[in-house]
Design an enzyme around this catalytic site. Structure first.
Site, mmCIF file in Angstrom:
data_model
loop_
_atom_site.group_PDB
_atom_site.id
_atom_site.type_symbol
_atom_site.label_atom_id
_atom_site.label_comp_id
_atom_site.label_asym_id
_atom_site.label_seq_id
_atom_site.Cartn_x
_atom_site.Cartn_y
_atom_site.Cartn_z
ATOM 1 N N LYS A 35 42.097 52.542 49.128
ATOM 2 C CA LYS A 35 42.439 52.837 47.886
ATOM 3 C C LYS A 35 41.899 54.218 47.204
ATOM 4 C CE LYS A 35 43.651 49.079 44.839
ATOM 5 N NZ LYS A 35 43.390 47.752 44.240
ATOM 6 N N ASN A 211 45.897 35.989 24.589
ATOM 7 C CA ASN A 211 46.679 35.848 25.650
ATOM 8 C C ASN A 211 47.375 34.325 25.655
ATOM 9 O OD1 ASN A 211 46.759 38.322 26.758
ATOM 10 N ND2 ASN A 211 45.736 37.630 28.644
ATOM 11 N N PHE A 252 57.936 38.967 21.587
ATOM 12 C CA PHE A 252 57.549 37.854 22.323
ATOM 13 C C PHE A 252 58.349 36.630 21.850
ATOM 14 C CE2 PHE A 252 54.138 38.589 25.597
ATOM 15 C CZ PHE A 252 54.033 40.171 25.170
ATOM 16 N N LEU A 253 59.560 36.999 21.374
ATOM 17 C CA LEU A 253 60.475 35.783 20.990
ATOM 18 C C LEU A 253 61.948 35.886 21.670
ATOM 19 C CD1 LEU A 253 59.680 33.626 18.957
ATOM 20 C CD2 LEU A 253 60.845 34.739 17.217
ATOM 21 N N CYS A 263 48.209 38.063 34.312
ATOM 22 C CA CYS A 263 47.382 37.771 33.127
ATOM 23 C C CYS A 263 47.534 36.170 32.586
ATOM 24 C CB CYS A 263 47.132 38.575 32.144
ATOM 25 S SG CYS A 263 46.372 40.147 32.559
HETATM 26 N N1 LIG Z 1 46.522 43.915 35.075
HETATM 27 C C1 LIG Z 1 46.729 43.697 33.742
HETATM 28 O O1 LIG Z 1 47.650 44.134 33.196
HETATM 29 C C2 LIG Z 1 45.349 43.416 32.808
HETATM 30 C C3 LIG Z 1 45.465 43.576 31.477
HETATM 31 C C4 LIG Z 1 44.221 43.120 30.568
HETATM 32 C C5 LIG Z 1 43.199 42.836 31.339
HETATM 33 N N2 LIG Z 1 43.211 42.507 32.574
HETATM 34 C C6 LIG Z 1 41.845 42.225 33.344
HETATM 35 O O2 LIG Z 1 41.248 43.145 33.867
HETATM 36 C C7 LIG Z 1 40.478 42.610 35.065
HETATM 37 C C8 LIG Z 1 40.984 43.629 36.225
HETATM 38 O O3 LIG Z 1 42.433 43.283 36.607
HETATM 39 P P1 LIG Z 1 43.408 44.183 37.385
HETATM 40 O O4 LIG Z 1 44.765 43.822 37.216
HETATM 41 O O5 LIG Z 1 43.178 45.775 37.078
HETATM 42 O O6 LIG Z 1 42.815 43.840 38.808
HETATM 43 P P2 LIG Z 1 43.101 44.496 40.445
HETATM 44 O O7 LIG Z 1 42.976 43.400 41.429
HETATM 45 O O8 LIG Z 1 44.381 45.303 40.222
HETATM 46 O O9 LIG Z 1 41.930 45.604 40.625
HETATM 47 C C9 LIG Z 1 40.592 45.248 40.923
HETATM 48 C C10 LIG Z 1 39.953 46.245 41.655
HETATM 49 O O10 LIG Z 1 38.702 45.931 41.725
HETATM 50 C C11 LIG Z 1 37.916 46.355 43.048
HETATM 51 N N3 LIG Z 1 36.701 45.677 42.974
HETATM 52 C C12 LIG Z 1 36.572 44.464 43.304
HETATM 53 N N4 LIG Z 1 35.041 44.275 43.525
HETATM 54 C C13 LIG Z 1 34.690 45.628 43.347
HETATM 55 C C14 LIG Z 1 33.255 46.058 43.616
HETATM 56 N N5 LIG Z 1 32.171 45.283 43.592
HETATM 57 N N6 LIG Z 1 33.197 47.262 43.648
HETATM 58 C C15 LIG Z 1 34.258 48.226 43.381
HETATM 59 N N7 LIG Z 1 35.328 47.804 43.206
HETATM 60 C C16 LIG Z 1 35.772 46.436 43.289
HETATM 61 C C17 LIG Z 1 39.184 45.794 43.954
HETATM 62 O O11 LIG Z 1 39.077 46.410 45.411
HETATM 63 C C18 LIG Z 1 40.484 46.148 43.239
HETATM 64 O O12 LIG Z 1 41.111 47.489 43.445
HETATM 65 C C19 LIG Z 1 40.937 41.223 35.191
HETATM 66 O O13 LIG Z 1 39.977 40.542 34.650
HETATM 67 C C20 LIG Z 1 42.174 41.119 34.403
HETATM 68 O O14 LIG Z 1 42.299 39.989 33.728
HETATM 69 C C21 LIG Z 1 44.171 42.926 33.291
#
Ligand SMILES: NC(=O)c1ccc[n+]([C@@H]2O[C@H](COP(=O)([O-])OP(=O)(O)OC[C@H]3O[C@@H](n4cnc5c(N)ncnc54)[C@H](O)[C@@H]3O)[C@@H](O)[C@H]2O)c1
Length: 434
Positions: A35, A211, A252-253, A263
């Site tokens: 990445k 959510n 959302f309807l 999520c």
């Molecule tokens: N995707 C969404 O739309 C969304 C919206 C709101 C909140 N969230 C929340 O945000 C958080 C992240 O979601 P996401 O979709 O971005 O996840 P994701 O899986 O796309 O990304 C997580 C990243 O963290 C990296 N990672 C893990 N451990 C690590 C470490 N110790 N050091 C460095 N990098 C590390 C992984 O390699 C990965 O690239 C979750 O808790 C999710 O619920 C997501």
């Protein structure tokens, strides 16, 4: 401000890029070297409209950089954001906090001066206090505070959501941390976007409650849609009539094939588990989870019924497999339920998706990827519209009919109408709630 963003996924990358666009110096960290390699070359590991240009602009302005070296990014940062994944834990549905807590330990060892360690990941109530303990234990000398800053962005519209949020929620324990967070979000504050400052627990709870509420709203209209089918009502008219009531609102309807995505499924499950842990069952949320599963299963039946009771030996074209348009994210996508059921039922499945192939290829074995809807329709026995990408919103229905062996459509997003489908010559058409 100097910001370190730990985790460069959908949330970390968008947040990091947008913070750099606010004018902060941002270093995004990820433990996945592939990445970081891509990002260092200015390429995106995900699809998100508008992100590539904004990233390039801020890299050029030298406000945004990427690294695999967490310690280097954290040293000297004013705010260290944790944006790693919190997937559902296998077996029990709890949020898996192993990535968050591992990141906290690494951060602890790397802290130099005063910093606020901010959790952006969606985490159960009490996690920020746990993070504080982990850091304190790992580095008793560290000068830090924790803050909870849940993220509400939607994939596919993430930049706009981040830059023009309905609200920003910040949970803190003291004024010192609140001041750092105010500085981080100053550009939004100056433009009058609401910034809600709460205690840690309330901030954590706001995210799950929001959510779960949205998942409930979607599931409610989906259940009403199922009843509409039985009683001869049209759910599109019903949701319009409901949504104009200001207390309800029209967002959302829209009835559809059940919620999925990165999520709602995991967050509703996690809330249900939090409730159980505190002997306060979240009965509405538990029911929503169950009803949503039933709705997803009913979608398979819909397609099979459309095909006369069996899909064995039929060619079926599926339009859209990502969990929603404008993202390449396949997590908990409906396609992961429907497509394997069709393949398992003996169908030859063709799939069209503008961005889904990269992730979807491994997740949907035994399907043929086709570049456009008309090619996929050639000699097909049925067409299933699953994700409403723009390019599927204005299809030439007559042209599809001419190409298909048996012109039948399961329009699981209610993009077309029974009348239009009939007029175009479809011999079978099914949609949701009408
Ligand atoms: N995707 C969404 O739309 C969304 C919206 C709101 C909140 N969230 C929340 O945000 C958080 C992240 O979601 P996401 O979709 O971005 O996840 P994701 O899986 O796309 O990304 C997580 C990243 O963290 C990296 N990672 C893990 N451990 C690590 C470490 N110790 N050091 C460095 N990098 C590390 C992984 O390699 C990965 O690239 C979750 O808790 C999710 O619920 C997501």
């Amino acid at each position: 401000m100097r910001i370190a963003m730990i985790g460069t996924g959908y949330v970390g990358l968008v947040s990091g890029v947008c913070f750099s666009d606010f004018g902060h110096d941002v270093i995004c960290v990820d433990k996945d070297p592939a990445k970081i390699d891509l990002l260092e070359q200015g390429q995106l590991p995900i699809y998100e409209p508008g992100l590539e240009n904004l990233m390039a602009k801020n890299i050029a302005a030298e406000r945004l950089a990427f690294t695999g070296d967490l310690a280097a990014a954290v040293a000297g940062a004013d705010a260290v954001f944790i944006a790693v994944g919190t997937p559902a834990r296998r077996g029990d549905g709890h949020a898996d906090l192993s990535y968050v807590l591992a990141a906290a330990e690494e951060i602890a060892a790397a802290l130099t001066g005063y910093a606020v360690v901010v959790t952006k990941s969606t985490v159960p109530v009490g996690t920020n206090r746990q993070i504080k303990q982990v850091i304190r234990k790992a580095n008793p000398q560290a000068d830090f505070d924790v803050a909870s800053n849940p993220e509400f962005l939607r994939e596919g519209a993430a930049i706009d959501d981040f830059m023009r949020p309905d609200r920003v929620v910040v949970g803190v324990q003291n004024d010192r941390a609140a001041e750092v967070m105010a500085n981080v979000y100053r550009p939004l504050f100056l433009r009058d976007f609401p910034i809600i400052t709460t205690d840690l627990e309330s901030a954590e709870m706001i995210k799950y409650a929001a959510n779960a509420f949205l998942a409930t709203k979607i599931t409610f209209i989906n259940e009403i849609a199922a009843l509409c089918e039985k009683v001869g009502a049209d759910v599109k008219q019903v949701s319009k009539g409901m949504g104009l009531d200001g207390r309800i609102g029209n967002k959302f309807l829209h009835a559809g094939p059940g919620y999925g995505g990165s999520c709602f499924p995991k967050d509703t499950n996690a809330l249900a588990r939090i409730g159980q842990d505190h002997s306060m069952p979240m009965q509405i949320t538990e029911t929503v989870i169950q009803v949503n599963e039933e709705i997803k299963r009913r979608m398979v039946d819909k397609v099979v019924d459309l095909c006369g009771g069996s899909v064995n030996g039929l060619t079926i074209a599926v339009l859209g497999v990502t969990f929603k348009p404008n993202t390449d994210d396949m997590r908990e996508a409906l396609a992961l339920t429907i497509v394997p059921a069709l393949v398992g039922g003996g169908a030859r499945v063709r799939v069209v998706d503008p961005q889904g192939k990269r992730e979807g290829e491994d997740l949907l074995p035994g399907v043929h990827w086709i570049e456009d809807a008309y090619k996929a329709a050639r000699n097909a026995d049925a067409l299933v519209l699953l994700t409403e990408w723009n390019e599927f919103r204005a299809l030439d229905l007559k042209r599809l009919v001419r190409k298909m062996a048996h012109p039948r459509m399961a329009d699981l997003r209610n993009i077309y109408s029974p009348k239009e489908a009939k007029r175009a010559g479809f011999e079978g058409y099914t949609s949701i709630g009408r």
